[in-house]
Design an enzyme around this catalytic site. Sequence first.
Site, PDB file in Angstrom:
ATOM      1  N   PHE A  30       0.820  -1.226   0.000  1.00  0.00           N
ATOM      2  CA  PHE A  30       0.000   0.000   0.000  1.00  0.00           C
ATOM      3  C   PHE A  30       0.848   1.267   0.000  1.00  0.00           C
ATOM      4  CE2 PHE A  30       0.220   1.918   4.256  1.00  0.00           C
ATOM      5  CZ  PHE A  30       0.946   0.953   4.927  1.00  0.00           C
ATOM      6  N   LYS A  31       2.116   1.123   0.359  1.00  0.00           N
ATOM      7  CA  LYS A  31       3.000   2.298   0.410  1.00  0.00           C
ATOM      8  C   LYS A  31       3.115   2.969  -0.964  1.00  0.00           C
ATOM      9  CE  LYS A  31       4.477   0.751   4.488  1.00  0.00           C
ATOM     10  NZ  LYS A  31       4.578   1.368   5.769  1.00  0.00           N
TER      11      LYS A  31
END
Length: 764
Positions: free
Chosen positions: A104-105
């Site tokens: 998700f980064k």
Amino acid sequence: MKFLSTRDSLLRISAREAIVKGISDDGGLFVPEYFPTFDISENLNLTYTEMAHKVLSLYLTDFDSDELLYLIEKSYQTFEDEIVKVACQKDYYLELYHGRTSAFKDFALCLLPNLLAYAKKSLGIKDKTLILTATSGDTGKAALEGFYNTEAIDILVLYPTEGVSDIQKTQMDSTASLNSKVIAIDGNFDDAQTAVKKIFNDEAIKKELKKKNTYLSSANSINIGRLLPQIVYYFYSYANLVNNKKISVGDKLSFCVPTGNFGDILAGFYAKQMGLPVDKLIIASNDNNVLTDFFTTGTYDANRELIKTISPSMDILVSSNLERLIYHKSSAEVVRAKMRDLKEKGTFTFACDFSEFLSGYATKEDTEQTIKKVYQDEGYLIDPHTSVAKAVVDKLGLSKVAILSTASPYKFASSVLKALGENPVADEFENIKTLYEKTRVKIPREIGKLKGKKIIHKTKIKKDEIADEVLKFAGRGKRISVPATSANLGPGFDALGVAVGLYNTCEFKLTNDDEGFRQNLKENLIYQAYKKTFDTYKETPKPISFDLDADIPISRGLGSSAACIVMGIMAAFLVMGRDIDKKEILKIATAIEGHPDNVAPAIFGGTIVSILEDEEVFLEKMGISDKFKFLALIPDFKLSTKEAREVLPEFYPKADAVFNISRVAMLVLALQSGDENNLKIALQDKIHQPYRYKLIPEIEKIEQIIKESDVLASYLSGAGSTIMLVLKADDDISEKAIREKLEILSNSYQLKALAIDKKGAFII
Ligand code: HSE
């Protein structure tokens, strides 16, 4: 919109300044001065990038709106599939791992570099930014990709030696960008993060860096530019669930977030403050349940052993973003007192109404069982971090919760396999294969390409050596990268060339070692090209030393001499203080090389048609259809260009000339159109290949292997000895088949897929 420090609310700076600084000088984190509202009911049908633009515009009020939209669109193009995929199982899984590094980064880290570059430019900041980032696994690679070869921004990533998965390690250690360094440190993530924060507040280091016109910034979620983009997916997935009739607009939805540093869930808190109908925000921890304790007792106590879990990205005891929440719930004064307690005693208490939050944690057993249960019951594969969240949802007896699925299961293949009852092996790539065979869940593109990648970063240090490493990194010389090239492309003798993704890179520095420089001039092409450039402009060359990292094999027809020539000339331009004028560089490089077909693509990237006439080079850059891919068959023997040119006749029959004219004209068009049949016929040659193939041992056997495979066509790369195969882009089978057959040959051959390099040579 202004941004304040959590430790000094009188400090008010713009979004651009906050992004550039990363962390406040007082040690505080930047927070928005208020929460703007965003009415999701009026924005249900926006695309992801449209929504990102609308939401972020509310905070980044000092960004030009059109420019911001452009940056957002450019950033999210890097995603492989849908930007957010909402998988509706018993719960709703927000798959946030379809970006470049499968975590998700990527949501923030594809965008932050672009925001930072824009902010620096518009604020007129010329100094170099050194991004210093501690990672528990995912942030590091996402940041390395985000800042890949970004002009005037260098990045140093620190990860705990034993605290990240093998895939995460390989992802980071194989990053080839010239502006990056990855270091493994003895210790855990907290040690790395604490050391990084200490450096941010170390005046002596900052002063040293200032002398090098460098300042520090952060890509960790302590940078507000990391946090804001994450708000968007809360809104977007809510809208997605409404549009798919899973919920009605206005319904309250709970989100469960596996969290370590509290950044992702804080973005959910921001979304709620902005008006998103959020019921509960559920904080899911692993065995390092410092947050569960805090939200249930009001005491934050980091005085405990960090436990190594199978969800390593959450193995954190000092949760940085909690500071922001405490600020929003109290004041800068309270934050200062609490953070002082945390620093001095490792603990603090904070009594407050946290009724919008729920918390819980999952043990290793819970995590493994939940992976198995979700797969068995629902046929849905989740990674250990997502599993922590799902286990907490189940423990709390909740249902229909939006669970943030933060990473691809393939990043943690051995843990996932074990949870599914299989026996993982030591080779993580084998585990990935087994996991795929068992589940048939698509392997993310980048993870699929990771096997066999060269490990570039090997530095391991103790945590008290970080400061030295930072200064050493900041003191590096200029670096140059030049791609390999494949010239001729069959019939286009001395006229066609394509740049491919194999690189010679160097770092260079001026030196006082005149003798060493003179010696290098005698035998090394880079130094000779460097000197020749000074001669061209009638200047005296300054002694220089190059530290070369050469991936382009020598005398294999992949343009290694062109790369060295271009490198030397570019260094000379820089030392002389000349603008990097690529046309001028091409002129000098062609004069040294004798023909422009290698040097032109090496300089400009892409596929180039070039003509040398009366010492002037004429060129056109052309596109190549993405229906084709290149596979280099690189032998272990060399073929000198001199020898390969000497075997060519002085004159050719008219029929051969006509043959080549028609082929080369067709080739240029077929490469662009993607027409396979035309390409096959066009890649033939009568000018150089028939003569040169005689210099390649066992050429008949090689031709037979190629004929028996599904390769579209092949040609001799440059003057040889590499043979380049052109395949259909989606042909994943031929490579394996050819590799197996190569074993019958007496020479050993390397088979290497080569992407087209579109950028050409550059300096960082
Ligand atoms: N066009 C050149 C040749 C490329 O075929 O000789 C090698 O430098």
